[in-house]
Design a protein around this motif. Structure first.
Motif, PDB file in Angstrom:
ATOM      1  N   ARG A   1      30.068  54.926 -37.966  1.00  0.00           N
ATOM      2  CA  ARG A   1      29.288  55.904 -38.728  1.00  0.00           C
ATOM      3  C   ARG A   1      29.033  55.367 -40.119  1.00  0.00           C
ATOM      4  NH1 ARG A   1      31.232  61.836 -37.342  1.00  0.00           N
ATOM      5  NH2 ARG A   1      32.049  61.510 -35.259  1.00  0.00           N
ATOM      6  N   ARG A   2      27.843  55.600 -40.601  1.00  0.00           N
ATOM      7  CA  ARG A   2      27.555  55.322 -42.016  1.00  0.00           C
ATOM      8  C   ARG A   2      27.657  56.653 -42.739  1.00  0.00           C
ATOM      9  NH1 ARG A   2      24.953  50.208 -42.720  1.00  0.00           N
ATOM     10  NH2 ARG A   2      24.286  49.397 -40.711  1.00  0.00           N
ATOM     11  N   VAL A   3      28.547  56.737 -43.681  1.00  0.00           N
ATOM     12  CA  VAL A   3      28.822  58.040 -44.302  1.00  0.00           C
ATOM     13  C   VAL A   3      29.027  57.903 -45.805  1.00  0.00           C
ATOM     14  CG1 VAL A   3      29.911  59.074 -42.263  1.00  0.00           C
ATOM     15  CG2 VAL A   3      31.277  57.704 -43.819  1.00  0.00           C
ATOM     16  N   THR A   4      28.990  59.016 -46.492  1.00  0.00           N
ATOM     17  CA  THR A   4      29.356  59.021 -47.908  1.00  0.00           C
ATOM     18  C   THR A   4      30.879  58.997 -47.996  1.00  0.00           C
ATOM     19  OG1 THR A   4      29.478  61.403 -47.916  1.00  0.00           O
ATOM     20  CG2 THR A   4      27.343  60.410 -48.515  1.00  0.00           C
TER      21      THR A   4
ATOM     22  N   ILE B   1      24.840  59.448 -40.215  1.00  0.00           N
ATOM     23  CA  ILE B   1      25.507  58.684 -39.156  1.00  0.00           C
ATOM     24  C   ILE B   1      24.558  57.666 -38.535  1.00  0.00           C
ATOM     25  CG2 ILE B   1      26.537  58.979 -36.862  1.00  0.00           C
ATOM     26  CD1 ILE B   1      27.544  61.692 -38.081  1.00  0.00           C
ATOM     27  N   ASP B   2      25.086  56.534 -38.290  1.00  0.00           N
ATOM     28  CA  ASP B   2      24.276  55.441 -37.769  1.00  0.00           C
ATOM     29  C   ASP B   2      23.798  55.722 -36.349  1.00  0.00           C
ATOM     30  OD1 ASP B   2      23.216  52.967 -38.535  1.00  0.00           O
ATOM     31  OD2 ASP B   2      24.532  51.984 -37.104  1.00  0.00           O
ATOM     32  N   GLY B   3      24.532  56.604 -35.671  1.00  0.00           N
ATOM     33  CA  GLY B   3      24.138  56.992 -34.333  1.00  0.00           C
ATOM     34  C   GLY B   3      24.303  55.902 -33.302  1.00  0.00           C
ATOM     35  N   ARG B   4      25.245  55.019 -33.523  1.00  0.00           N
ATOM     36  CA  ARG B   4      25.411  53.964 -32.528  1.00  0.00           C
ATOM     37  C   ARG B   4      26.882  53.629 -32.373  1.00  0.00           C
ATOM     38  NH1 ARG B   4      23.552  48.301 -34.065  1.00  0.00           N
ATOM     39  NH2 ARG B   4      25.252  47.873 -32.653  1.00  0.00           N
TER      40      ARG B   4
END
Ligand code: SF4
Length: 929
Positions: free
Chosen positions: A897-900, A924-927
């Protein structure tokens, strides 16, 4: 067992606590109270206080001159060679005491622990009693702070104690072993062997069995010279690699009568192997040949002659006390290994100086059979034991050095399993490199001439070591004299200062001065200000520089010639066998011949390096000039040469003479995301190239098994996108909050020591007050192995570190729940890296070269997190722009996930659930990787 009633102090990042006699009601008792640093410093400078780990207390108080009654020293005296984690909790555990509930309880625990140790000295069943009384008498003379307190508890033995050197067992000469029988291992017998090792009822693991069978192919008879069987076996964490290769290895040893070497890169794996190999080989009979032997470089072992010298006045003051404690340890040590063996890693740091190193054989000054302790020498014992062993556990560097210049050709490794095989390239890179530097050349000078000035000790030069040869053989004597004269041209004490002041002495110092001037002149990165190492390529050198290099080359040639002649004389002597050359003298001369041989080669490498300066570059090598610095202080200057592809010499020296070689790791291949199948596709290209097999035109057998862990449920990768790069305050804030939300159990990895220190300095106090101790490599005065022990022992502790921790940490269970990387681990833009990147570009992939390095580092760091089927945890990278192409570094199925930072903190506090849906598509990167 009464607590020792003397004042005690404890200092952590959370504060200081002092316990001393006080009025408790109307009675005189003792109370513990929190005190400020000022009062604590007054107390420690006033009277010797009881404490644990004085250098650490000193660093917490900011008072470097601190001394006192360090409980660790008493422990080392009472229980030499026994393991203890050097923390209050660890000490309580080792002594069977109730651990302290918090910092405030520690001083009282120290008193109880000291009481328990002193009571042990009175106990009849104290297993380490022998030698204690004699050592104590010396420690009394040396004014060891504990001596007066121990004396009333230690009775004089009725019979005189045996002196250490009389107690140690002697090794026995063993007959030469016959060649191993040529055998082929069948799949069925490998399977049976594996079941026997894993135990009945053990979960059947098809991938482990397939792995064991694949490794078994390496033990088949060789088909031709320079045609070893090479197996590249990648097996994800949890496959059970260790028993997987020990099964065919132990089977082959049993059937063929030969020795298998297993080589590791880290000490952590070496320790694990030592444990697991007992299942495969048993313990061996007491006093007989041990089936499993751990073998390290000689610089790891205690040299008894150095110790004797230290005990008899070679060491002064605190160092002399250290020598006494080391002598206590030596009598109980399993194998005399001082670095990573059973000598506590913390013992050396208690004495601050480089005392432990001075007790090893660092400079190859061993006099072999000329040494009175030769028959008891730990190094000789380990070398002999490994010749008869079924399994030798070693490290990559030693296997390579042994293959390149081992004294005994018959005992060179021919069947080798390189575990942590992804590090073979790095190990070969440093083993087969050359460095003509100030530090290296002064070492050589001391080895030839002997130490200068007022240095004490037994170290002597070549002429003293070979005095008998000189008196017997005129030409040998002449060669020694010429070598000693020629060595005067090498840098001597104070060389660095002279060069910095512009007053070098002799041709080699002249060269180093010219190197330094050129490196500074060409520096473009502002590195001159930042205080880090500087380097420049070997190109466009002017005439005067090349002339200076030419004079240095002549000086080195003048030294190499007599050394080569001396080596030949010694060889002739061994063949002639004069009357006085009995067995021990022969062994000593053979030892000297080996040492002279590899030093002649070393000088030959330097000469070759100088000979290329000013001429066309050799495409096989990368050469550069460097000034090494740390914290703004220069510590070495010189010329460096590395192979562009170090697997070339690796193939020649290790692979070509071998019969079977296995390289295995969880991260052998690059996960470029372009894999064409389980063992096919691009992913294997770099692994094959980095095995060296192509240099012998051998096609390696490839094997791959995925990890059995359920990464989707056990782990989560969080890429935190809102911590600005270069903002130290923000970085420190992020680390502090991440550690708080995880409740400790964090391994923080840095690519620069400077940032590590800055972050540590900003958050350690705050975290300690919240009951979350923080430790750091390069800051705390504790060796790395001990830091990892401390981290493992306390689930609320966190540890910050650099590269060494990316691989060397094996902490299954609750103590490691979160790994944080401060940024994407880009490769350092060094000259060597640029040259290899360029070479990769020629074959179509400069970017791919970098990506492979980064993915490998990410995969190794991630590998620290999940060590067993029940581990769970998060992996955080602080990076606003983490390239998606690097995500394939993580095992398939791992959620990313890409998150803060705020979102990351919430996820970490909630723990890994493994099934939570994405909260916000934007976040979220969704992957999955
Ligand atoms: S044989 Fe060599 S290494 Fe061993 S104790 Fe003697 S001098 Fe030291």
């Amino acid at each position: 067992m009464k607590p020792l009633q003397i004042p005690a102090i404890h200092a952590s990042h959370g504060g200081c606590w002092l316990r001393r006699p006080d009025l408790v009601g109307d009675m005189l008792g003792a109370t513990t109270r929190g005190v400020g640093k000022g009062e604590a410093i007054m107390a420690v400078s006033d009277t010797p206080l009881l404490m644990l780990n004085a250098p650490l207390v000193a660093s917490r108080l900011g008072y470097p001159d601190l001394s006192g009654l360090d409980l660790l020293e008493l422990f080392a005296f009472v229980h030499p060679a026994r393991f203890v984690v050097p923390t209050p909790k660890g000490m309580a555990h080792a002594l069977g005491l109730e651990p302290p509930a918090g910092d405030a309880d520690v001083p009282e625990l120290l008193q109880r622990a000291a009481g328990a140790l002193l009571a042990t000295c009175e106990a009849e069943d104290w297993p380490e009693r022998e030698g204690a009384w004699t050592a104590l008498q010396s420690l009394v003379r040396l004014r060891w702070p504990w001596a007066g307190l121990v004396t009333p508890h230690l009775r004089k033995p009725e019979k005189a104690e045996r002196w250490l050197f009389a107690r140690l067992p002697e090794w026995e000469e063993a007959p030469e072993r016959p060649q191993p029988a040529q055998v082929v291992l069948g799949a069925a017998e490998i399977g049976l062997r594996l079941s026997a090792l894993t135990g009945e009822g053990a979960e059947e693991r098809a991938s482990q069995l397939a792995f064991a069978e694949a490794v078994g192919a390496a033990f088949a008879p060789r088909r031709g010279t320079r045609e070893p069987h090479v197996v590249l076996a990648q097996a994800g964490t949890g496959t059970g690699k260790t028993l997987g290769y020990l099964a065919p290895a132990s089977l082959w040893s049993a059937k063929s009568g030969g020795t298998v070497w297993v080589s590791t890169y880290t000490k952590a794996l070496q320790r694990q192997l030592r444990r697991e190999s007992r299942r495969a080989y048993g313990e061996g009979a007491a006093g007989g040949q041990q089936p499993v032997v751990v073998r390290k470089g000689r610089e790891n072992y205690l040299c008894l002659l150095n110790l004797e010298d230290a005990l008899q006045g070679g060491f002064q003051g605190r160092a002399a006390i250290l020598a006494q404690l080391v002598a206590r340890w030596a009598a109980y040590s399993q194998d005399g290994d001082m670095i990573g063996g059973d000598l506590p890693g913390w013992l050396g740091t208690l004495f601050r100086k480089r005392g432990v190193t001075a007790l090893t054989d660092q400079r190859g000054e061993c006099v072999y059979a000329g040494c009175p302790h030769y028959r008891k020498c730990f190094i000789e014992r380990s070398a002999r034991a490994s010749a008869g062993a079924e399994l030798v556990i070693a490290n990559h560097a030693l296997v390579m050095v042994n293959a390149a210049r081992g004294r005994d050709i018959a005992n060179r490794p021919t069947r080798v399993v390189f575990d942590e095989g992804h590090h073979v390239f790095e190990a070969a890179d440093s083993t087969f490199s050359a460095a003509l530097t100030g530090a290296e050349t002064i070492e050589l000078r001391r080895w030839v001439i002997g130490p200068e000035g007022k240095s004490r000790g037994r170290r002597r030069g070549l002429s003293a070591r070979l005095a008998d040869v000189a008196s017997y053989d005129e030409q040998g004597a002449l060669a020694i004299t010429e070598a000693v004269e020629a060595a005067q041209a090498l840098p001597s004490d104070g060389w660095l200062g002279r060069i910095v002041e512009g007053a070098p002495f002799g041709p080699v110092e002249d060269l180093l001065g010219a190197v330094r001037a050129l490196v500074y002149a060409r520096d473009e990165n502002g590195g001159s200000e930042a205080g880090y190492g500087l380097e420049t390529e070997v190109a466009q050198l002017d005439g005067p520089f090349v002339e200076i290099a030419g004079r240095a080359q002549e000086a080195l040639e003048a030294l190499r010639q007599p050394l080569v002649r001396l080596g030949l004389r010694l060889e002739a002597l061994i063949e002639d066998g004069p009357d006085w050359l009995d067995g021990p003298a022969r062994a000593r001369i053979e030892g000297a011949r080996g040492a002279i041989g590899w030093r002649s080669d070393l000088i030959g490498g330097w000469i070759a390096l100088l000979a290329r300066l000013g001429g066309p570059a050799d495409r096989d090598f990368v050469d550069w000039l460097a000034v090494d610095r740390s914290d703004g202080r220069e510590w070495d200057i010189g010329l460096h040469r590395h192979y562009l592809d170090p697997m070339k010499p690796f193939a020649e020296t290790v692979l070509a003479p071998a019969h079977g070689v296995v390289l295995t790791s969880a991260t052998l291949c690059d996960r470029s995301g372009a894999s064409g199948g389980e063992t096919g596709g691009d992913d294997w290209d770099s692994a094959v190239t980095r095995s060296g097999a192509q240099h012998l035109e051998v096609a390696p057998k490839l094997f791959s098994a995925e990890s059995p862990f359920d990464y989707a449920a056990q782990a989560e990768v969080l890429i935190v996108t809102d911590v600005a790069k270069g903002d130290i305050a923000a970085l420190a804030g992020a680390y502090g909050r991440l550690i708080e939300s995880a409740g400790g159990g964090v391994l923080g990895l840095f690519t620069a020591i400077r940032r590590l220190r800055a972050v540590y300095g900003r958050i350690a106090d705050r975290l300690a007050r919240a009951g979350l101790p923080l430790y750091a490599q390069h800051v705390d005065p504790i060796d790395t192995g001990t830091l990892v022990d401390i981290f493992r022992d306390d689930p609320r502790a966190s540890l910050l570190g650099t590269d060494a921790l990316r691989d060397g940490v094996d902490v299954p269970g609750d103590s490691l729940r979160l790994v944080v990387m401060e940024q994407v681990p880009w490769p350092k833009p060094s000259i060597l890296h640029r040259a290899r990147r360029l070479a990769a570009k020629d074959s179509g992939g400069g970017q791919r070269h970098d990506d492979r390095i980064i993915r490998a580092r990410l995969a190794q760091a991630f590998g620290r997190l999940i060590r067993s089927g029940t581990d769970r945890g998060h992996f955080v990278v602080l990076s606003a722009a983490f390239p998606s192409r690097l995500l394939s570094a993580f095992p398939p199925g791992t959620p990313v996930r890409r998150v803060t930072l705020d979102a990351a903190l919430q996820l970490i506090a909630a723990g890994v659930s493994g099934s939570e849906p994405a909260a916000s598509p934007a976040a979220i990167d969704g992957r999955t990787a």
